[in-house]
Design a protein around this motif. Structure first.
Motif, PDB file in Angstrom:
ATOM      1  N   HIS A 141       0.825  -1.202   0.000  1.00  0.00           N
ATOM      2  CA  HIS A 141       0.000   0.000   0.000  1.00  0.00           C
ATOM      3  C   HIS A 141       0.863   1.258   0.000  1.00  0.00           C
ATOM      4  O   HIS A 141       0.628   2.189  -0.784  1.00  0.00           O
ATOM      5  CB  HIS A 141      -0.917   0.008   1.228  1.00  0.00           C
ATOM      6  CG  HIS A 141      -1.746   1.240   1.364  1.00  0.00           C
ATOM      7  ND1 HIS A 141      -2.911   1.430   0.650  1.00  0.00           N
ATOM      8  CD2 HIS A 141      -1.575   2.374   2.109  1.00  0.00           C
ATOM      9  CE1 HIS A 141      -3.422   2.605   0.953  1.00  0.00           C
ATOM     10  NE2 HIS A 141      -2.629   3.197   1.841  1.00  0.00           N
ATOM     11  N   THR A 149      -6.058   0.007  -0.223  1.00  0.00           N
ATOM     12  CA  THR A 149      -5.685  -1.294  -0.762  1.00  0.00           C
ATOM     13  C   THR A 149      -6.635  -2.323  -0.178  1.00  0.00           C
ATOM     14  O   THR A 149      -6.837  -2.365   1.041  1.00  0.00           O
ATOM     15  CB  THR A 149      -4.234  -1.648  -0.411  1.00  0.00           C
ATOM     16  OG1 THR A 149      -3.358  -0.680  -1.007  1.00  0.00           O
ATOM     17  CG2 THR A 149      -3.863  -3.029  -0.928  1.00  0.00           C
ATOM     18  N   GLN A 241      -6.387  -0.068  -4.929  1.00  0.00           N
ATOM     19  CA  GLN A 241      -5.442  -1.079  -5.396  1.00  0.00           C
ATOM     20  C   GLN A 241      -5.834  -2.437  -4.821  1.00  0.00           C
ATOM     21  O   GLN A 241      -6.409  -2.530  -3.729  1.00  0.00           O
ATOM     22  CB  GLN A 241      -4.027  -0.726  -4.944  1.00  0.00           C
ATOM     23  CG  GLN A 241      -3.444   0.507  -5.604  1.00  0.00           C
ATOM     24  CD  GLN A 241      -2.688   0.176  -6.881  1.00  0.00           C
ATOM     25  OE1 GLN A 241      -2.381  -0.976  -7.152  1.00  0.00           O
ATOM     26  NE2 GLN A 241      -2.371   1.204  -7.664  1.00  0.00           N
TER      27      GLN A 241
END
Length: 406
Positions: A141, A149, A241
């Motif tokens: 992250h 994340t 992400q």
């Protein structure tokens, strides 16, 4: 740990767990016993603590007494070092209302963030069975510069409707779409029959989370949920992400239990996850000395086998007294099995008593259930269906202290 960024752990533990009834009739889902001696919340807390996230708030709401007590009495950290694990009941800080969803739960608890002033916030769910080193996810992250994340695990596409589904972009890490419990999601490139399911574990950059919560609070059409609201919002802004759980390696893991993660939200899943524990080479190994699972040890003597009592392919906790026959079962502390009794393929919680000559097969019995001498559970399907809760796969479940006719 000195030299590392400041991380606050927030564990979402307010879930009602309706699909796990009757085990959740008297307690929150994260307080449900698992693996004999543990509570479900112990698995996430063990991973966070082993991963050096040592300041943790457990947000509770639904029937939380058992959970609050367990966290308070078990998870004692070093106050000298400023570490803590603390239950935080719903406080109605923003008005006379309970949590509207998981995102609203954090919004109503932002005082914890303001007090701690962390660089990052690890928001993890409290009702899954797994081991994870969160430091590896945190490192990705930080390196990526993402706002959030989200941990993902590959599951069959046919199971997608039970999860938040992450569609990764062509680079394999940026989240292109986040769909909450879709019925027909796209499969993965190179694996069309699989999808990435959200594990309910997120790491946020603090400013991004606070900003997202405030935006979400102003949206009258939001469901104020992490997966249903915040993740789609942050995905659209290009801030999300993916962290592939398969890349996470825990010290002491075995090839068989690497990447193990189970959502035990139904009776069938809960029962099957127990079966993963009891083989000679288990799919999930409770005995990992390098990444231990912590819980309250209790003050009970070792298990005792007498009068010809035997147990095979089973987990037998302290305080149990076995005089009958136990096979392929998991017994919590204080269970007694009398002479001539048979327990097969079952999960018995604290202080269950199985009387002389009784038979228990394919069942989950909550604490303090008393099976009278000669009674049967799991022998007569029609009678079981009339008296007890029976899952789709035929697992029989009795609630806390439920009466069993003789």
């Amino acid at each position: 740990m000195r030299g590392r960024p400041a991380v606050l752990g927030i564990v979402l533990a307010g879930g009602e767990g309706k699909r796990l009834m009757p085990l959740t009739a008297d307690r929150a889902k994260p307080a449900v016993v698992f693996g004999g001696a543990y509570r479900l919340v112990d698995f996430v807390l063990s991973s966070l603590v082993n991963g050096d996230i040592l300041r943790i708030c457990v947000l509770t709401q639904y029937k939380s007494h058992s959970l609050d007590r367990h966290v308070s009495t078990t998870w004692r950290m070093s106050s000298l070092l400023g570490n803590y694990v603390t239950p935080v009941p719903a406080q109605q800080r923003l008005g006379p209302r309970w949590y509207l969803g998981s995102a609203d739960a954090i919004l109503q608890s932002l005082n914890l963030v303001h007090d701690e002033q962390p660089d990052y916030i690890a928001v993890f769910g409290a009702d899954h069975v797994y081991r994870m080193d969160p430091r590896q996810m945190l490192d990705q992250h930080i390196e990526s510069g993402a706002g959030v994340t989200v941990a993902g695990i590959r599951v069959p596409r046919t199971d997608a409707a039970s999860f938040g589904v992450i569609t990764p972009a062509s680079d394999g890490t940026r989240v292109e779409r986040f769909l909450e419990k879709p019925t027909d999601p796209p499969g993965l490139a190179g694996a069309p029959h699989q999808v990435f399911a959200s594990m309910g574990n997120y790491i946020f950059t603090t400013k991004v989370l606070v900003d997202a919560l405030q935006r979400d609070a102003e949206d009258d059409n939001s469901v104020h949920d992490m997966g249903g609201s915040l993740l789609p919002m942050l995905t659209e802004r290009g801030l999300a992400q993916l962290y592939d759980f398969d890349t996470n390696h825990v010290p002491g893991e075995t090839p068989r239990d690497h990447g193990y993660w189970r959502d035990v939200g139904t009776l069938d899943a809960y029962y099957e996850a127990h079966l993963d524990l009891i083989s000679d080479q288990p799919t999930f190994n409770l005995d990992n000395r390098r990444w231990p699972l912590y819980t309250h040890p209790g003050q009970l003597p070792p298990a005792k086998f007498c009068a010809g009592g035997i147990a095979s392919a089973s987990i037998v906790s302290p305080g149990c007294v076995i005089r009958g026959q136990v096979t392929r079962s998991v017994l919590s502390p204080g269970v007694t099995v009398a002479e001539g009794a048979v327990v097969q393929g079952s999960v018995l919680h604290d202080n269950v008593r199985v009387g002389r000559g009784a038979v228990v097969r394919g069942a989950v019995l909550d604490k303090n259930v008393d099976v009278p001498p000669g009674a049967t559970i799991g022998v007569n399907p029609q009678r079981d269906a009339e008296l007890y809760t029976v899952s789709k796969s035929g697992v029989i479940a009795l609630g806390k202290g439920q009466h069993v006719p003789g």
